[in-house]
Structures are given as structure tokens and as C-alpha cells.
Write an enzyme that holds these catalytic residues in place. Structure first.
Site, PDB file in Angstrom:
ATOM      1  N   GLU A 167      33.649 -62.749 107.814  1.00 31.57           N
ATOM      2  CA  GLU A 167      32.914 -61.673 108.480  1.00 31.57           C
ATOM      3  C   GLU A 167      31.724 -62.134 109.324  1.00 31.57           C
ATOM      4  O   GLU A 167      30.550 -61.842 109.011  1.00 31.57           O
ATOM      5  CB  GLU A 167      32.444 -60.651 107.439  1.00 31.57           C
ATOM      6  N   GLU A 351      40.149 -58.154 101.939  1.00 31.97           N
ATOM      7  CA  GLU A 351      39.247 -57.361 101.098  1.00 31.97           C
ATOM      8  C   GLU A 351      39.514 -55.880 101.303  1.00 31.97           C
ATOM      9  O   GLU A 351      39.655 -55.440 102.439  1.00 31.97           O
ATOM     10  CB  GLU A 351      37.755 -57.612 101.413  1.00 31.97           C
TER      11      GLU A 351
HETATM   12  O1  LIG Z   1      30.192 -54.738 100.112  1.00 31.91           O
HETATM   13  C1  LIG Z   1      31.327 -55.149  99.442  1.00 31.91           C
HETATM   14  C2  LIG Z   1      31.850 -56.459 100.014  1.00 31.91           C
HETATM   15  C3  LIG Z   1      30.920 -57.643  99.759  1.00 31.91           C
HETATM   16  O2  LIG Z   1      30.634 -57.756  98.383  1.00 31.91           O
HETATM   17  C4  LIG Z   1      31.634 -58.905 100.282  1.00 31.91           C
HETATM   18  O3  LIG Z   1      30.941 -60.096  99.960  1.00 31.91           O
HETATM   19  C5  LIG Z   1      31.781 -58.841 101.791  1.00 31.91           C
HETATM   20  O4  LIG Z   1      32.794 -59.717 102.249  1.00 31.91           O
HETATM   21  C6  LIG Z   1      32.039 -57.440 102.253  1.00 31.91           C
HETATM   22  N1  LIG Z   1      32.228 -57.041 103.497  1.00 31.91           N
HETATM   23  C7  LIG Z   1      32.316 -55.700 103.483  1.00 31.91           C
HETATM   24  C8  LIG Z   1      32.546 -54.850 104.683  1.00 31.91           C
HETATM   25  N2  LIG Z   1      31.577 -55.051 105.655  1.00 31.91           N
HETATM   26  C9  LIG Z   1      30.246 -54.680 105.586  1.00 31.91           C
HETATM   27  C10 LIG Z   1      29.759 -53.757 106.481  1.00 31.91           C
HETATM   28  C11 LIG Z   1      28.414 -53.441 106.462  1.00 31.91           C
HETATM   29  C12 LIG Z   1      27.577 -54.055 105.563  1.00 31.91           C
HETATM   30  C13 LIG Z   1      28.081 -54.973 104.660  1.00 31.91           C
HETATM   31  C14 LIG Z   1      29.439 -55.289 104.660  1.00 31.91           C
HETATM   32  C15 LIG Z   1      32.198 -55.252 102.205  1.00 31.91           C
HETATM   33  N3  LIG Z   1      32.037 -56.352 101.459  1.00 31.91           N
END
Ligand SMILES: OC[C@@H]1[C@@H](O)[C@H](O)[C@@H](O)c2nc(CNc3ccccc3)cn21
Length: 447
Positions: A167, A351
Site C-alpha cells: 500500500e 487483504e
Molecule cells: O486497517 C486494517 C488494515 C491494516 O491493519 C493493515 O496493516 C493495512 O495493510 C491496511 N490497509 C487498509 C486499507 N487502507 C487504508 C486506508 C486508509 C487508512 C488506512 C488504511 C486496511 N488495513
């Protein structure tokens, strides 16, 4: 009668985690600190001052956790490597104990019949490299390539599916534009530089891997589909801007060799003229894409910085504890958009999951989480709809195997299909974990 939800032969059923969120012991056995070690130990930056000092204690409990994965019947496990555990200063000296931890983990996964998917970078940059400018220093491409080479030489063959970055959008938007994530910068001029250097580092790592590795390497991006709040022209253009910024900003250079034009519009004088040769480095052939999907965004024009585009809450929708709308159709739409825009590259949902308020562990060791079961069932059906529509989807990784450290939100949000009692480190499979195990066992037919 054909099975309603028959998934392709060889489809991988997994779960995902990340080093900093589960391992604990960040400085054990010669490991160096990361930017998250520092960020979390800076007062006021994380919920409750929560840190990754212990997390799920996976660094010490990894054998039990692999046993848990085997009991769930997982056929894949996506995890990340702590760069500074292996290279304490980020480059140069290798820490044998750090490398050995991941080597033993991979051997245990293979022994349990679980395919490892290894993410090289899931947000935890070695602090020593941040001291040298981190992702703002163009040398980061060489640093990351060196790290990829060390890992490929040590593990390739046992690890056959590699991911460079998790990401890049979150790394940049969170770590350099809004400052909510490590290293906590809030700078409109730094964000494009960090973003572009991350993609240069991605390309350099793919090249370095291909010089050593003989298997597959890809990129993982978060995609949040944007739906215009109205037909008004300003909402349409705001939606286009938001889509380019979040969803095209990384896949375009990686797969098409150029940025979407909206980025110069968004960043204005903060958007440099990039050297043309950078795009040849960034655009490396990839074996697959990982798509992280959680939610969608209904978008309208507003005065927000820097996008001038904001979300419109949907009154009749269900929202998760992180404020994300439950919208499974967005996952189907996303997978079809990727195929339409970038071609028929193999895809993994790397994910997908949700944080809901889980009740405490009940007598007899049950955690009733029906909302998570409903979320996962509906999103897996959405994956199947995309497969039926022609997408080459090779696997699904639920986020997450374990309740874990949700970055700046600390331990306040629980995404796991397995509950973790952080005081005792007791693991308890939630109802969603038992449900997922049955889906895996039936290869999706139980959906
Ligand atoms: O937030 C849940 C997970 C996080 O724990 C993971 O480490 C990470 O890969 C992850 N990415 C997202 C989706 N993207 C996102 C969008 C805005 C803020 C934070 C994450 C969710 N998550």
C-alpha cells in the site's frame, strides 16, 4: 448441479498479518529499531500510547500460531518481514538471528502445507534509513534492492510469492501528507517525492529479485472505489480526482509507465517533473497484483485539502468500527476495474476484513462475531462474482489472522478471526474463524 460458489482449483485460502502488528520484541536478538518503534514511543502519537513492544508476541509464539493456521486449514499465509530485524541499519550488516526467524517460520509453514506470501515492506522502515532521509532520499531504491537481494538469496524457492510494497498510498498519505502514520510528516511537498521514490524502490526491488529469484513477485495496493454522490459536474470531477489519487496513482506508473494527469492538478507546484528514466525503472513486469479492499467511498466536491473531494455517509449502510461502509459490491467493481484498466494480470485479494466490536471471550471459549461472518461471506461472494465475470483471481487473504496492533489506533480495533487476550496472549478462535475454516474446507462451496 454446478456448485454455486465453486472456486478455481489451486485457489489459495489464507490470512494476512504484518510484522510490526503482531511480532513484538522489536529489538530482540540484534534487531534494529524501525520508524514505528520511534513513532509509537513518541508521546501522543498512538491511541493510549500503545506500542509494538509486545503486540501478539508472535516473535516468540510463532510455532503455536502456525499450528493455529494449520488447524484452520489455511493453504496460504501472507506475512511481512521486519527489514530492521534482518538489516539492523537498513543496509550492510545482516543480523543472522533476524534472518533465521523468518527462515524457521517459512519452514514451519511449508511443513504445515501452507504457502508463504512474503511482503518485503509493510510500513516499518529501519530508523537508521529514516535518519538518512528515508523515502525522501533517492538512494532508497538501492537500499530496498539490497534488502530484497538478501531476502531472495535466503528464502527464494521456499518462498515463491513475493510482494515488494504494501500500500504505497497509505505509506505516503499517512506518513508524509497527513502525518497520522510513521514517520509522521505533514508536508505537501514531501508526499509526492516519497510516493515516487517508493515506486522507484519497488521497481529496483523487482529487478533485484529477478536477478536472484526464480518465482513470482508483485505489488500490493489498497483500492477504494469512488462513486459520485450526484451527477453534478463538480461531484463527477471530484470523484475522478479522488480515484486518480488513491487508486491510479501507483498502478498507473507500475503497469502503464505514467501517472494519471490529475496528480499535477492536485499537487500543483508540489508535483515535480520526474526524470523520464524513472518510469523505465518503476514499470517492471509483474507476476501478480495484490488488491487490499475494505470499503468504498461515495464522493462529492468539497473544500478539503488537498483533494477538494470528500466522503458522503450512507444513512442506511452498516459501518465498521473504523468507520468504513460495508459494501461488498465495491470489491467486485474493483476487481473488474483492475482487469479492464490494466489487463488480465493474475490477482490476489491480499487483504479484506473488518473491525467490529467483539464481545469478550464467553464461557467455553467462544467469541460471537456474526457481523464479521456476514462481512466475510458477502465479500467472498463478491470475489466469486468477479471470477465468474472473468477475473483471474488466485487467492484470498482475510485481514487478519489475529487481533493485532492497528497502527496509530493501537489495540483498540480488532480485525482478527482469532481473538487475542493481550494480557495473557491467549488465542481464541472466533466464530468467524470457525466459519472461515469451513469455507476453506469446502473450497468455497459453504458460502
Ligand atoms: O486497517 C486494517 C488494515 C491494516 O491493519 C493493515 O496493516 C493495512 O495493510 C491496511 N490497509 C487498509 C486499507 N487502507 C487504508 C486506508 C486508509 C487508512 C488506512 C488504511 C486496511 N488495513
Amino acid at each position: 448441479m454446478t456448485d454455486a460458489f465453486a472456486f478455481p482449483d489451486g485457489f489459495l485460502w489464507g490470512a494476512a498479518t504484518a510484522a510490526h502488528q503482531i511480532e513484538g520484541s522489536p529489538l530482540a536478538d540484534g534487531a534494529g529499531p524501525s520508524i514505528w518503534t520511534r513513532f509509537a514511543h513518541t508521546p501522543g502519537l498512538t491511541h493510549n500510547g500503545d506500542t509494538g513492544d509486545v503486540a501478539c508476541d508472535h516473535y516468540r509464539r510463532w510455532k503455536d500460531d502456525v499450528r493455529l493456521m494449520r488447524e484452520l486449514g489455511l493453504t496460504a499465509y501472507r506475512f511481512s518481514v521486519s527489514w530492521s530485524r534482518v538489516l539492523p541499519e537498513g543496509t550492510g550488516r545482516v543480523n543472522p538471528a533476524g534472518l533465521d526467524f523468518y527462515s524457521r517460520l517459512v519452514d514451519a509453514l511449508l511443513e504445515a502445507g501452507i504457502e508463504p506470501l512474503l511482503t518485503l515492506y509493510h510500513w516499518d522502515l529501519p530508523a537508521a534509513l529514516d535518519d538518512r532521509g528515508g523515502w525522501l532520499n533517492r538512494d532508497c531504491a538501492g537500499w530496498f534492492a539490497e534488502y530484497a537481494t538478501v531476502m531472495a538469496k535466503a528464502l527464494d524457492g521456499r518462498v515463491r510469492k513475493w510482494v515488494t510494497l504494501n500500500e504505497p498510498w497509505v505509506i505516503t498519505d499517512g506518513g508524509y501528507l497527513h502525518g497520522a502514520l510513521a514517520p509522521g510528516h505533514r508536508n505537501k511537498y514531501e508526499a509526492p517525492i516519497a510516493s515516487h521514490n517508493l515506486m522507484r524502490a519497488h521497481g529496483a526491488a523487482v529487478q533485484a529479485y529477478r536477478a536472484v529469484g526464480r518465482h513470482e513477485i508483485g505489488l500490493v495496493v489498497n483500492i477504494e472505489p469512488k462513486y459520485p454522490a450526484s451527477d453534478a459536474p463538480e461531484d463527477q470531477t471530484a470523484t475522478r480526482r479522488a480515484h486518480a489519487y488513491m487508486n491510479e496513482q501507483y498502478l498507473h506508473p507500475a503497469l502503464l509507465g505514467h501517472y494519471p494527469p490529475e496528480l499535477r492538478e492536485i499537487f500543483g507546484d508540489a508535483w515535480p517533473d520526474w526524470p523520464a528514466e524513472d518510469f523505465a525503472l518503476i514499470r517492471q513486469p509483474l507476476d501478480f497484483l495484490g488488491i487490499n479492499y475494505y470499503t468504498r467511498n461515495v464522493t462529492r466536491a468539497d473544500g478539503s485539502w488537498p483533494l477538494k473531494a470528500g466522503a458522503v455517509k450512507q444513512p442506511s449502510a452498516t459501518y465498521t468500527e473504523t468507520g468504513w461502509e460495508v459494501f461488498p459490491q465495491g470489491l467486485t467493481d474493483t476487481l473488474l476495474w483492475v482487469r479492464r484498466t490494466y489487463g488480465d494480470i493474475p490477482l490476489y485479494v491480499t487483504e479484506n476484513g473488518a473491525a467490529f466490536f467483539d464481545p469478550p471471550v464467553a464461557e467455553g471459549g467462544r467469541v460471537r462475531d456474526p457481523l464479521r461472518i456476514d462481512y466475510l461471506r458477502r465479500h467472498l461472494r463478491a470475489v466469486h462474482e468477479a471470477i465468474r465475470a472473468g477475473c483471474d483471481i488466485r487467492g484470498y487473504m482475510v485481514w487478519s489472522l489475529l487481533d493485532n496492533l492497528e497502527w496509530s489506533l493501537g489495540y483498540s480495533k480488532r480485525f482478527g478471526i482469532v481473538h487475542v487476550n493481550y494480557a495473557t496472549q491467549q488465542r481464541t478462535v472466533k466464530d468467524s474463524g470457525r466459519w472461515y475454516a469451513n469455507v476453506v474446507r469446502s473450497h468455497g462451496r459453504a458460502l
